[in-house]
Design a protein around this motif. Structure first.
Motif, short mmCIF file in Angstrom:
data_model
loop_
_atom_site.label_atom_id
_atom_site.label_comp_id
_atom_site.label_asym_id
_atom_site.label_seq_id
_atom_site.Cartn_x
_atom_site.Cartn_y
_atom_site.Cartn_z
N ALA A 186 -75.89 -24.08 10.06
CA ALA A 186 -77.15 -24.80 9.92
C ALA A 186 -77.36 -25.13 8.45
N VAL A 187 -78.18 -26.12 8.16
CA VAL A 187 -78.45 -26.50 6.78
C VAL A 187 -79.11 -25.34 6.05
N ASN A 188 -78.82 -25.29 4.76
CA ASN A 188 -79.36 -24.25 3.87
C ASN A 188 -78.92 -22.86 4.30
N ARG A 189 -77.77 -22.78 4.95
CA ARG A 189 -77.20 -21.51 5.39
C ARG A 189 -75.72 -21.54 4.97
N PRO A 190 -75.41 -21.22 3.72
CA PRO A 190 -74.07 -21.47 3.16
C PRO A 190 -72.97 -20.74 3.91
N ALA A 191 -71.83 -21.43 4.04
CA ALA A 191 -70.72 -20.86 4.80
C ALA A 191 -69.39 -21.40 4.30
N GLY A 410 -68.26 -28.09 3.63
CA GLY A 410 -68.80 -29.44 3.72
C GLY A 410 -70.24 -29.42 4.20
N ALA A 411 -70.74 -30.60 4.57
CA ALA A 411 -72.15 -30.78 4.94
C ALA A 411 -72.35 -31.04 6.42
N GLN A 412 -71.33 -30.79 7.23
CA GLN A 412 -71.39 -31.09 8.67
C GLN A 412 -71.93 -29.88 9.44
N ASP A 413 -73.24 -29.72 9.47
CA ASP A 413 -73.80 -28.54 10.12
C ASP A 413 -73.63 -28.60 11.64
N THR A 414 -73.36 -27.45 12.23
CA THR A 414 -73.14 -27.36 13.68
C THR A 414 -74.39 -27.72 14.47
N GLU A 415 -75.55 -27.36 13.95
CA GLU A 415 -76.79 -27.46 14.72
C GLU A 415 -77.18 -28.90 15.03
N HIS A 416 -77.08 -29.81 14.04
CA HIS A 416 -77.64 -31.14 14.23
C HIS A 416 -76.70 -32.30 13.90
N ALA A 417 -75.54 -32.05 13.31
CA ALA A 417 -74.70 -33.16 12.84
C ALA A 417 -74.15 -34.02 13.98
N ILE A 419 -71.20 -34.48 15.30
CA ILE A 419 -70.01 -35.26 14.99
C ILE A 419 -69.29 -35.63 16.29
N HIS A 420 -68.71 -36.80 16.33
CA HIS A 420 -68.01 -37.38 17.48
C HIS A 420 -68.96 -37.82 18.59
N ALA A 421 -70.24 -37.54 18.48
CA ALA A 421 -71.18 -37.84 19.55
C ALA A 421 -72.16 -38.92 19.09
N SER A 422 -73.12 -39.24 19.96
CA SER A 422 -74.16 -40.18 19.58
C SER A 422 -75.09 -39.56 18.54
N ASP A 423 -75.73 -40.42 17.75
CA ASP A 423 -76.70 -39.98 16.73
C ASP A 423 -76.11 -38.94 15.79
N GLU A 424 -74.87 -39.17 15.34
CA GLU A 424 -74.29 -38.34 14.29
C GLU A 424 -75.15 -38.47 13.04
N SER A 425 -75.29 -37.36 12.29
CA SER A 425 -76.16 -37.41 11.12
C SER A 425 -75.77 -36.36 10.10
N VAL A 426 -76.33 -36.51 8.89
CA VAL A 426 -76.15 -35.53 7.83
C VAL A 426 -77.49 -35.33 7.12
N ASP A 427 -77.71 -34.13 6.64
CA ASP A 427 -78.91 -33.83 5.88
C ASP A 427 -78.62 -34.11 4.40
N PRO A 428 -79.33 -35.05 3.76
CA PRO A 428 -79.01 -35.39 2.37
C PRO A 428 -79.22 -34.22 1.41
N ALA A 429 -80.17 -33.33 1.72
CA ALA A 429 -80.37 -32.17 0.86
C ALA A 429 -79.17 -31.22 0.94
N GLU A 430 -78.59 -31.10 2.14
CA GLU A 430 -77.39 -30.27 2.29
C GLU A 430 -76.22 -30.89 1.54
N LEU A 431 -76.10 -32.20 1.63
CA LEU A 431 -75.05 -32.91 0.89
C LEU A 431 -75.21 -32.66 -0.61
N GLU A 432 -76.43 -32.72 -1.11
CA GLU A 432 -76.69 -32.48 -2.53
C GLU A 432 -76.28 -31.07 -2.94
N ARG A 433 -76.64 -30.09 -2.13
CA ARG A 433 -76.26 -28.71 -2.45
C ARG A 433 -74.75 -28.53 -2.46
#
Length: 449
Positions: A186-191, A410-417, A419-433
């Motif tokens: 998840a975002v803001n949960r470093p891994a 990377g910035a591809q969080d499991t919870e909301h990204a 990937i490969h599906a509809s409405d793929e997305s990234v959190d810009p704050a996570e990308l910045e971190r």
């Protein structure tokens, strides 16, 4: 000691430019799958070259890959005696069919009320390209180490880069590879991702008749291929849903636990539908095998007539446990399928690919440095997680530099990204971190040389 506050501030100042370039990349439908237009893929490769050169990687150029789309490569010379760090990402994306149910144009970067940026490739892996662009933009004028850049054009389809890398080992000598093509739970949960399953696949063709025949006149004695196929596929799982194929290995996971709420959100499981398998979620998704039917050639419901189907073809993907031999696992799957022949049907099994898995040496200094960079940027403890997905190129790179360390993040969080599906997305704050963490890591690797 590098001032993390300085890096965080510099990254924040750069973000408007980073996000503008990220949006431009999302707008290019760089689908490298066979049958899709080639022009956008080549356009995307050139866009990556232009972006890297603007960042300060003046040597950025195309690298032709026999049989496939070109890669983009670049080199930046660091201080004598400093380590070489390879930055990897890919510029191709998955298709974005209208039938997936997108709620915005997949080829337009769209910021929605939740603050996330939506579009095909927004996370996978144009976020990785944005990370590398921003890292180079901050380091190119005074690089702390030697930097190599490798951007692939076929990661989402059958890659030709793996063979090219292994045929040219002298061109891929490095001390640390930074692979920006995964992400946290998840975002803001470093891994850090410290293990990945491999992906082996084959096709299964089942035949029972020489031609389609009337299901009323001949059904009841003459077997149809679809029913035979179903019986074979049903035997790949036990009643619990665990993959059970003789010779296919299964392990347990020893790192951080997968968060069930995050998994349920990210996996889109319908309410009331049970999970497959036994053991912890971490075991099932990060350390154990999972076989899936990913495609099948059969008549559609609209085309289906009152006939017995003579032949059916399916493609199977088997995700294999980290630390296992891909070829041996694929052989086990194919041998098992060949041994199944309900009603003495004809069974043909053909190899598609054997993609390698990965396990990191978590005691390596570069892994500790990456964890420390994340800890300082996020102000939180770092999880060691796995990935059910695969990046087979990692194994090819390590064959060229077997003593190297691999940092997967990377910035591809499991919870909301999604990937490969509809409405793929990234959190810009996570990308910045993640950009700040990557800049900090490279500076630390150079300082510690």
């Amino acid at each position: 000691m590098t001032d993390v506050t300085e890096i965080i501030a510099a990254t924040k100042e750069l973000m408007p430019d980073v996000l503008a370039r990220h949006a431009q990349l999302i707008g290019i439908p760089s689908i490298a799958f066979p049958g899709f237009p080639e022009k956008p893929v080549h356009e995307m490769a050139q866009a990556v070259i232009d972006m890297l050169r603007d960042a300060g990687a003046t040597t950025a150029r195309l690298q032709e890959i026999p049989g496939g789309y070109p890669a983009v490569v670049a080199e930046i010379e660091g201080p004598e005696g400093s380590p070489t760090v390879l930055l990897y990402a890919h510029y191709d994306v998955q298709p974005a069919a209208e039938s997936q149910g997108w709620t915005s144009d997949p080829w337009t970067a769209t910021t929605k009320d939740d603050g996330r940026i939506y579009g095909r490739g927004a996370a996978d892996d144009k976020s990785g390209l944005a990370m590398h662009y921003a890292t180079i933009a901050q380091l190119a004028k005074n690089p702390p180490c030697h930097i190599q850049v490798l951007v692939e054009g076929e990661e989402e389809t059958i890659s030709h880069l793996e063979g090219f890398v292994e045929s040219n080992p002298d061109r891929f000598r490095f001390d640390v590879a930074v692979i920006a093509d995964v992400g946290p739970q998840a975002v803001n949960r470093p891994a850090l991702t410290t293990a990945m399953r491999g992906d082996v696949s084959c096709t299964l063709t089942v035949s029972t008749l020489s031609a389609p025949v009337h299901s009323g006149l001949f059904g009841g004695a003459a077997p149809d291929a679809m029913t035979a196929m179903i019986r074979i596929l049903d035997g790949l799982h036990d009643d619990n849903g665990d993959t059970v194929i003789p010779g296919v290995e299964s392990h347990d996971w020893s790192g951080a636990h997968m968060d069930e709420a995050i998994y349920r959100q990210g996996s889109a499981i319908l309410d009331g539908v049970d999970y497959l398998g036994t053991g912890s979620l971490s075991d099932r998704v990060w350390a154990r095998p999972s076989v899936t039917v990913i495609g099948m050639d059969v008549p559609s419901t609209a085309e289906g007539g009152n006939v017995l189907i003579p032949s059916v073809k399916a493609r199977l993907s088997l995700r294999i446990a980290p630390g296992t031999d891909p070829e041996a696992q694929l052989d086990a799957l194919m041998s098992h399928l060949r041994a199944q022949a309900p009603w003495n049907c004809r069974v043909e099994v053909a190899r598609v690919k054997a993609g390698s898995n990965f396990q990191a040496d978590t005691d390596a200094p570069a892994i500790h440095a990456a964890e420390e960079a994340l800890r300082e940027v996020y102000g939180a403890e770092v999880e060691q997680i796995g990935s059910g997905g695969s990046i087979p190129l990692v194994a090819s790179l390590l064959r060229c530099s077997p003593s190297a360390s691999v940092v997967l993040w990377g910035a591809q969080d499991t919870e909301h990204a999604r990937i490969h599906a509809s409405d793929e997305s990234v959190d810009p704050a996570e990308l910045e971190r993640m950009i700040a963490a990557q800049v900090l890591l490279l500076r630390r690797l150079g300082a510690e040389a």
